[in-house]
Design a protein around this motif. Structure first.
Motif, PDB file in Angstrom:
ATOM      1  N   GLY A 163       0.786  -1.234   0.000  1.00 47.41           N
ATOM      2  CA  GLY A 163       0.000   0.000   0.000  1.00 47.41           C
ATOM      3  C   GLY A 163       0.810   1.272   0.000  1.00 47.41           C
ATOM      4  O   GLY A 163       0.404   2.269  -0.599  1.00 47.41           O
ATOM      5  N   LEU A 164       1.956   1.269   0.655  1.00 48.54           N
ATOM      6  CA  LEU A 164       2.692   2.518   0.828  1.00 48.54           C
ATOM      7  C   LEU A 164       3.994   2.622   0.044  1.00 48.54           C
ATOM      8  O   LEU A 164       4.391   3.723  -0.338  1.00 48.54           O
ATOM      9  CB  LEU A 164       3.011   2.721   2.319  1.00 48.54           C
ATOM     10  CG  LEU A 164       1.823   2.842   3.255  1.00 48.54           C
ATOM     11  CD1 LEU A 164       2.304   2.977   4.685  1.00 48.54           C
ATOM     12  CD2 LEU A 164       0.951   4.017   2.873  1.00 48.54           C
ATOM     13  N   LEU A 165       4.658   1.518  -0.191  1.00 48.21           N
ATOM     14  CA  LEU A 165       6.022   1.597  -0.701  1.00 48.21           C
ATOM     15  C   LEU A 165       6.237   1.064  -2.104  1.00 48.21           C
ATOM     16  O   LEU A 165       7.192   1.446  -2.759  1.00 48.21           O
ATOM     17  CB  LEU A 165       6.964   0.859   0.259  1.00 48.21           C
ATOM     18  CG  LEU A 165       6.947   1.367   1.702  1.00 48.21           C
ATOM     19  CD1 LEU A 165       7.742   0.432   2.592  1.00 48.21           C
ATOM     20  CD2 LEU A 165       7.484   2.776   1.773  1.00 48.21           C
ATOM     21  N   SER A 166       5.409   0.171  -2.574  1.00 52.32           N
ATOM     22  CA  SER A 166       5.724  -0.524  -3.821  1.00 52.32           C
ATOM     23  C   SER A 166       5.120   0.108  -5.065  1.00 52.32           C
ATOM     24  O   SER A 166       5.459  -0.289  -6.167  1.00 52.32           O
ATOM     25  CB  SER A 166       5.258  -1.974  -3.749  1.00 52.32           C
ATOM     26  OG  SER A 166       3.843  -2.020  -3.756  1.00 52.32           O
ATOM     27  N   GLY A 167       4.224   1.040  -4.917  1.00 56.86           N
ATOM     28  CA  GLY A 167       3.586   1.629  -6.089  1.00 56.86           C
ATOM     29  C   GLY A 167       2.666   0.658  -6.797  1.00 56.86           C
ATOM     30  O   GLY A 167       2.434   0.776  -7.990  1.00 56.86           O
ATOM     31  N   GLY A 168       2.138  -0.335  -6.106  1.00 56.87           N
ATOM     32  CA  GLY A 168       1.190  -1.280  -6.684  1.00 56.87           C
ATOM     33  C   GLY A 168       1.818  -2.477  -7.378  1.00 56.87           C
ATOM     34  O   GLY A 168       1.112  -3.268  -7.986  1.00 56.87           O
ATOM     35  N   ARG A 169       3.138  -2.619  -7.338  1.00 51.50           N
ATOM     36  CA  ARG A 169       3.807  -3.763  -7.966  1.00 51.50           C
ATOM     37  C   ARG A 169       4.050  -4.840  -6.901  1.00 51.50           C
ATOM     38  O   ARG A 169       4.732  -4.604  -5.912  1.00 51.50           O
ATOM     39  CB  ARG A 169       5.118  -3.323  -8.600  1.00 51.50           C
ATOM     40  CG  ARG A 169       4.908  -2.389  -9.783  1.00 51.50           C
ATOM     41  CD  ARG A 169       6.235  -2.070 -10.467  1.00 51.50           C
ATOM     42  NE  ARG A 169       7.264  -1.647  -9.532  1.00 51.50           N
ATOM     43  CZ  ARG A 169       7.533  -0.383  -9.227  1.00 51.50           C
ATOM     44  NH1 ARG A 169       6.822   0.587  -9.767  1.00 51.50           N
ATOM     45  NH2 ARG A 169       8.504  -0.082  -8.392  1.00 51.50           N
ATOM     46  N   MET A 170       3.522  -6.016  -7.111  1.00 47.84           N
ATOM     47  CA  MET A 170       3.601  -7.078  -6.116  1.00 47.84           C
ATOM     48  C   MET A 170       5.037  -7.545  -5.876  1.00 47.84           C
ATOM     49  O   MET A 170       5.423  -7.792  -4.741  1.00 47.84           O
ATOM     50  CB  MET A 170       2.709  -8.249  -6.534  1.00 47.84           C
ATOM     51  CG  MET A 170       2.470  -9.182  -5.405  1.00 47.84           C
ATOM     52  SD  MET A 170       1.775  -8.297  -4.009  1.00 47.84           S
ATOM     53  CE  MET A 170       0.862  -9.557  -3.256  1.00 47.84           C
ATOM     54  N   GLN A 171       5.851  -7.692  -6.938  1.00 50.26           N
ATOM     55  CA  GLN A 171       7.243  -8.131  -6.749  1.00 50.26           C
ATOM     56  C   GLN A 171       8.004  -7.124  -5.896  1.00 50.26           C
ATOM     57  O   GLN A 171       8.754  -7.504  -5.002  1.00 50.26           O
ATOM     58  CB  GLN A 171       7.937  -8.309  -8.102  1.00 50.26           C
ATOM     59  CG  GLN A 171       9.391  -8.716  -7.993  1.00 50.26           C
ATOM     60  CD  GLN A 171       9.593 -10.023  -7.246  1.00 50.26           C
ATOM     61  OE1 GLN A 171       8.779 -10.929  -7.348  1.00 50.26           O
ATOM     62  NE2 GLN A 171      10.663 -10.121  -6.482  1.00 50.26           N
ATOM     63  N   SER A 172       7.805  -5.873  -6.132  1.00 54.71           N
ATOM     64  CA  SER A 172       8.457  -4.838  -5.338  1.00 54.71           C
ATOM     65  C   SER A 172       7.955  -4.861  -3.901  1.00 54.71           C
ATOM     66  O   SER A 172       8.709  -4.609  -2.967  1.00 54.71           O
ATOM     67  CB  SER A 172       8.196  -3.467  -5.976  1.00 54.71           C
ATOM     68  OG  SER A 172       8.812  -2.461  -5.223  1.00 54.71           O
ATOM     69  N   ALA A 173       6.675  -5.185  -3.707  1.00 56.15           N
ATOM     70  CA  ALA A 173       6.099  -5.249  -2.355  1.00 56.15           C
ATOM     71  C   ALA A 173       6.773  -6.337  -1.539  1.00 56.15           C
ATOM     72  O   ALA A 173       7.027  -6.153  -0.343  1.00 56.15           O
ATOM     73  CB  ALA A 173       4.598  -5.493  -2.434  1.00 56.15           C
ATOM     74  N   SER A 174       7.104  -7.470  -2.148  1.00 50.72           N
ATOM     75  CA  SER A 174       7.763  -8.553  -1.422  1.00 50.72           C
ATOM     76  C   SER A 174       9.136  -8.125  -0.921  1.00 50.72           C
ATOM     77  O   SER A 174       9.531  -8.454   0.196  1.00 50.72           O
ATOM     78  CB  SER A 174       7.926  -9.780  -2.319  1.00 50.72           C
ATOM     79  OG  SER A 174       6.676 -10.286  -2.666  1.00 50.72           O
TER      80      SER A 174
END
Length: 135
Positions: free
Chosen positions: A45-56
């Motif tokens: 929600g806050l850091l990845s900009g909506g990209r799931m790989q980046s969220a991990s």
């Protein structure tokens, strides 16, 4: 048949049952799952900009910060609190900040967390001289 080692936590002077006893693996895993899900939500929600790989990738950073800040100040993460656990020093009381940082870094490596001793403590807890106990 075999050697009797006593109950989990006996060598540490902890009670066998109830508050202050060594946390069972099921509660520990549930707490870890809750904390990881919370970190994934924050990262997505806050850091990845909506990209799931980046969220991990960001979730790992959020998990480290969450663990150091919460265990270092109040003795438990949100997941541990929900399942009724806290991290304590071997002799009782709170774990010091350098030991919290060491414990968290070893937990992030994963291997020390899956190697347990007969008291049910992971290698990360042994090296940081800490123990997860029931509240």
């Amino acid at each position: 048949m075999g050697v009797e080692f006593g109950y989990r936590g006996q060598r540490l002077g902890l009670p066998e049952e109830g508050p202050g006893s060594v946390a069972r693996p099921g509660r520990r895993i549930a707490a870890l799952f809750i904390d990881w899900a919370l970190c994934m939500l924050i990262a997505y929600g806050l850091l990845s900009g909506g990209r799931m790989q980046s969220a991990s990738n960001w979730a790992l950073v959020v998990f480290a910060v969450l663990s150091v800040l919460t265990v270092g100040t109040v003795g438990f993460t949100p997941g541990k609190r929900l399942v009724g656990l806290r991290v304590a020093a071997e002799g009782g009381g709170r774990i010091s900040l350098p030991r919290v940082v060491l414990r968290t870094l070893l937990l992030l490596v994963i291997i020390p967390a899956v190697i347990w001793d007969r008291d049910g403590r992971g290698l990360h807890d042994r090296l940081a001289r800490s123990v997860e106990v029931r509240i």
